[in-house]
Design a protein around this motif. Structure first.
Motif, PDB file in Angstrom:
ATOM      1  N   GLY A 167       0.806  -1.221   0.000  1.00 49.00           N
ATOM      2  CA  GLY A 167       0.000   0.000   0.000  1.00 49.00           C
ATOM      3  C   GLY A 167       0.834   1.264   0.000  1.00 49.00           C
ATOM      4  O   GLY A 167       0.306   2.384  -0.007  1.00 49.00           O
ATOM      5  N   LYS A 168       2.151   1.133  -0.014  1.00 50.32           N
ATOM      6  CA  LYS A 168       3.035   2.306  -0.014  1.00 50.32           C
ATOM      7  C   LYS A 168       3.101   2.914  -1.420  1.00 50.32           C
ATOM      8  O   LYS A 168       3.145   2.198  -2.419  1.00 50.32           O
ATOM      9  N   ILE A 169       3.100   4.240  -1.454  1.00 53.44           N
ATOM     10  CA  ILE A 169       3.228   4.936  -2.739  1.00 53.44           C
ATOM     11  C   ILE A 169       4.706   4.928  -3.141  1.00 53.44           C
ATOM     12  O   ILE A 169       5.573   5.362  -2.375  1.00 53.44           O
ATOM     13  N   THR A 170       4.957   4.444  -4.342  1.00 58.69           N
ATOM     14  CA  THR A 170       6.352   4.226  -4.753  1.00 58.69           C
ATOM     15  C   THR A 170       6.765   5.060  -5.953  1.00 58.69           C
ATOM     16  O   THR A 170       7.896   4.959  -6.418  1.00 58.69           O
ATOM     17  N   GLY A 171       5.849   5.860  -6.472  1.00 57.52           N
ATOM     18  CA  GLY A 171       6.227   6.665  -7.628  1.00 57.52           C
ATOM     19  C   GLY A 171       5.013   7.156  -8.373  1.00 57.52           C
ATOM     20  O   GLY A 171       3.878   7.068  -7.871  1.00 57.52           O
ATOM     21  N   VAL A 172       5.258   7.667  -9.575  1.00 58.84           N
ATOM     22  CA  VAL A 172       4.166   8.229 -10.363  1.00 58.84           C
ATOM     23  C   VAL A 172       4.507   8.089 -11.847  1.00 58.84           C
ATOM     24  O   VAL A 172       5.680   8.153 -12.230  1.00 58.84           O
ATOM     25  N   THR A 173       3.488   7.867 -12.648  1.00 52.21           N
ATOM     26  CA  THR A 173       3.724   7.873 -14.094  1.00 52.21           C
ATOM     27  C   THR A 173       3.469   9.276 -14.612  1.00 52.21           C
ATOM     28  O   THR A 173       2.667  10.029 -14.041  1.00 52.21           O
ATOM     29  N   ALA A 174       4.137   9.629 -15.708  1.00 48.39           N
ATOM     30  CA  ALA A 174       3.982  10.974 -16.255  1.00 48.39           C
ATOM     31  C   ALA A 174       4.094  10.923 -17.770  1.00 48.39           C
ATOM     32  O   ALA A 174       4.638   9.972 -18.336  1.00 48.39           O
ATOM     33  N   THR A 175       3.566  11.953 -18.400  1.00 48.17           N
ATOM     34  CA  THR A 175       3.682  12.080 -19.851  1.00 48.17           C
ATOM     35  C   THR A 175       4.371  13.398 -20.168  1.00 48.17           C
ATOM     36  O   THR A 175       3.994  14.445 -19.640  1.00 48.17           O
ATOM     37  N   GLY A 177       5.827  16.509 -22.764  1.00 51.91           N
ATOM     38  CA  GLY A 177       5.223  17.335 -23.804  1.00 51.91           C
ATOM     39  C   GLY A 177       5.249  16.686 -25.170  1.00 51.91           C
ATOM     40  O   GLY A 177       4.389  16.955 -26.022  1.00 51.91           O
ATOM     41  N   THR A 178       6.205  15.801 -25.391  1.00 55.04           N
ATOM     42  CA  THR A 178       6.291  15.125 -26.690  1.00 55.04           C
ATOM     43  C   THR A 178       5.609  13.763 -26.671  1.00 55.04           C
ATOM     44  O   THR A 178       5.724  12.983 -27.617  1.00 55.04           O
ATOM     45  N   GLY A 179       4.890  13.484 -25.570  1.00 54.92           N
ATOM     46  CA  GLY A 179       4.089  12.263 -25.519  1.00 54.92           C
ATOM     47  C   GLY A 179       4.812  11.049 -24.958  1.00 54.92           C
ATOM     48  O   GLY A 179       4.258   9.949 -24.952  1.00 54.92           O
ATOM     49  N   ASP A 180       6.059  11.217 -24.502  1.00 54.46           N
ATOM     50  CA  ASP A 180       6.768  10.072 -23.914  1.00 54.46           C
ATOM     51  C   ASP A 180       6.182   9.732 -22.550  1.00 54.46           C
ATOM     52  O   ASP A 180       5.895  10.613 -21.754  1.00 54.46           O
ATOM     53  N   LYS A 181       6.032   8.444 -22.301  1.00 55.97           N
ATOM     54  CA  LYS A 181       5.551   7.977 -20.990  1.00 55.97           C
ATOM     55  C   LYS A 181       6.761   7.646 -20.126  1.00 55.97           C
ATOM     56  O   LYS A 181       7.618   6.871 -20.536  1.00 55.97           O
ATOM     57  N   ILE A 182       6.799   8.253 -18.959  1.00 57.39           N
ATOM     58  CA  ILE A 182       7.932   8.019 -18.070  1.00 57.39           C
ATOM     59  C   ILE A 182       7.425   7.619 -16.689  1.00 57.39           C
ATOM     60  O   ILE A 182       6.465   8.205 -16.184  1.00 57.39           O
ATOM     61  N   THR A 183       8.060   6.618 -16.100  1.00 63.00           N
ATOM     62  CA  THR A 183       7.726   6.252 -14.725  1.00 63.00           C
ATOM     63  C   THR A 183       8.821   6.791 -13.804  1.00 63.00           C
ATOM     64  O   THR A 183       9.996   6.484 -14.000  1.00 63.00           O
ATOM     65  N   PHE A 184       8.406   7.599 -12.851  1.00 62.10           N
ATOM     66  CA  PHE A 184       9.345   8.123 -11.855  1.00 62.10           C
ATOM     67  C   PHE A 184       9.182   7.320 -10.575  1.00 62.10           C
ATOM     68  O   PHE A 184       8.142   7.403  -9.919  1.00 62.10           O
ATOM     69  N   HIS A 185      10.191   6.531 -10.243  1.00 63.79           N
ATOM     70  CA  HIS A 185      10.157   5.771  -8.992  1.00 63.79           C
ATOM     71  C   HIS A 185      10.694   6.645  -7.863  1.00 63.79           C
ATOM     72  O   HIS A 185      11.642   7.401  -8.061  1.00 63.79           O
ATOM     73  N   ALA A 186      10.072   6.500  -6.693  1.00 60.47           N
ATOM     74  CA  ALA A 186      10.491   7.293  -5.537  1.00 60.47           C
ATOM     75  C   ALA A 186      10.860   6.350  -4.395  1.00 60.47           C
ATOM     76  O   ALA A 186       9.990   5.655  -3.870  1.00 60.47           O
TER      77      ALA A 186
END
Ligand code: ADP
Length: 457
Positions: A167-175, A177-186
């Protein structure tokens, strides 16, 4: 693509910047994500004024009786006691330290000899950054993140929070400006600092049907409530969502807040089309907005003279806005009351009567009509400035529920591990109505706590 940091901060306004700087200085590897092409959010376009009780400018001006207790009481009362008392207490007790941090660590310059007394405050306690806008704040914060080598990614819209099995928050997905999908792990946690939802009409209507298309907004297009929705999706609790603030004095054609009209805090009066005052000019924003909408045409005129203009110099410091308003025919400089009345077709005799009364009240120090808490100023001498204005959506008081450590709580009131929030995205401070100068105090106080806490946990 995948990237890993200790701390991911979402939203580069005042809350996000201060969180990122504190997390970095506590030793974390930090990334700050901003969906717009430029950083700053509403913090940048705000007046930037910040309440801090018993601050150094108050002392320089001889105001020696302000306390955290008075500030606490004003803030609670200003929000109809719907703010969370323990959170408002933290704000009241730490606002001065936050201001000193901005001054000493971030090198923000505040005017040494001028303060605002915003509506609902019992003391003149709002520090004013040079330039009278948030540009000074964001410029200096950006310089600090540059010096600290904190990674900032603009045009990077955070979308979905990631959770592990515990249940721990481990990151966030993002898009990007050029449409690339990136996952940022925290590794340590995610801090949501995405601001409010004033620019999202559908979301406004969902929580308060009155706040529909008829209102424009003072907010940046980025204020769409993303962080609230993102967190709600993973179980976060929301509060005070129906409480949406309009700012009373905005451009009737664009909805943009009028900072030239900050002369109101130096004694400008509000009149209606008939030429009469109808509200105390230093009342709460919600009260003034409501009063304006009840007048003929749903607008007001703000009137002041050169003497008042010279106090805060709002025309000089906001010259571009002034020129624009004049060009739009929404602000007029008049040598006489007659000319001012004539420009907006206001009844001259009624207006003169109103002004005569104001002049009397200025002499006696007693406003017998509306009890102006700052004391009215004489309008005997011109030239005069008269500006047409309407209320516009400005601040969303509601949002995520956080605890004293800025940890986001779920529906059951339990901590969601790894998730923190600060700034306008939270809903626990301002209750029914945010007082002027309290957002800046809020975002830096809790932004800093979030940045420290995410590393400490
Ligand atoms: P605060 O006063 O709470 O710091 P601001 O409005 O000043 O709030 O800043 C919030 C910032 O968050 C804005 O710059 C806004 O563009 C940004 N933002 C909003 N939603 C997202 C998102 N989904 N991803 C990244 N940044 C976002």
């Amino acid at each position: 693509a995948e990237q890993t940091y200790d701390v991911v901060v979402i939203g580069a306004g005042g809350a996000g910047f201060s969180a990122a700087i504190e997390a970095k200085s506590a030793g974390a590897n930090v990334v700050l994500l901003e969906k717009m092409p430029a950083v700053g959010g509403n913090t940048l376009i705000s007046g930037g004024e910040m309440n801090a009780p018993d601050n150094w400018v108050e002392r320089a001006l001889g105001i020696t009786d302000d306390t955290a207790e008075l500030f606490y009481n004003d803030t609670m009362k200003g929000g109809d006691n719907l703010g969370d008392p323990k959170m408002v207490r933290i704000l009241a007790d730490n606002a001065l330290t936050s201001a000193e941090w901005l001054r000493d660590d971030i090198k923000v310059e505040f005017l040494p000899d001028h303060l605002f007394q915003f509506g609902g405050h019992s003391r003149k306690r709002a520090l004013i950054p040079v330039g009278h806008t948030g540009v000074e704040l964001i410029t200096k914060l950006k310089a600090k993140t540059d010096a600290d080598q904190i990674t900032i990614k603009t045009n990077m819209k955070a979308e979905t929070l990631l959770k592990d099995e515990s249940g721990k928050i481990t990151g966030v997905t993002a898009t990007s400006g050029t449409g690339d999908k990136i996952t940022f792990h925290a590794n340590k946690g995610v801090i949501i600092a995405t601001g409010g939802f004033g620019s999202n009409v559908e979301m406004r209507k969902k929580y308060n049907p009155k706040m529909d298309e008829k209102y424009m907004s003072t907010d940046t297009p980025g204020s769409t409530g993303d962080g609230i929705v993102m967190a709600e999706t993973i179980g976060a609790k929301l509060t005070n969502m129906e409480n949406i603030q309009t700012y009373p004095i905005c451009n009737p054609e664009t909805g943009v807040i009028s900072l030239v009209a900050d002369s109101r805090f130096d004694g400008a009066i509000l009149i209606n089309q008939e030429g009469k005052r109808f509200v105390e000019e230093l009342e709460r924003r919600d009260v003034i907005s409501k009063a304006i909408l009840a007048q003929t045409g749903g607008y007001t005129y703000q009137l002041w003279n050169q003497g008042i203009a010279d106090i805060g110099k709002t025309i000089e410091v906001h010259q571009d806005e002034y020129d624009q308003l004049v060009k739009q025919g929404l602000l007029f400089k008049a040598d006489t009351i007659e000319e001012a009345a004539d420009f907006f077709k206001i009844d001259v005799n009624t207006l003169k009567e109103t002004i005569n009364k104001v002049n009397d009240y200025a002499k006696t120090g007693k406003d017998l009509d509306f009890k102006h808490r700052g004391g009215l100023k004489s309008l005997e001498k011109g030239p005069y400035y008269i500006e047409k204005a309407v209320p516009s959506v400005h601040h969303t008081m509601g949002g995520l529920v956080i605890d004293e450590k800025t940890r986001v709580l779920n529906e059951k009131g339990e901590v969601i591990p790894g998730l923190f929030a600060a700034g306008e995205v939270t809903g626990v401070i301002h209750g029914a109505n945010r007082l002027g100068g309290n957002a800046i105090a809020d975002i830096f106080t809790f932004g800093r706590i979030a940045g420290k806490q995410v590393v400490a946990e």
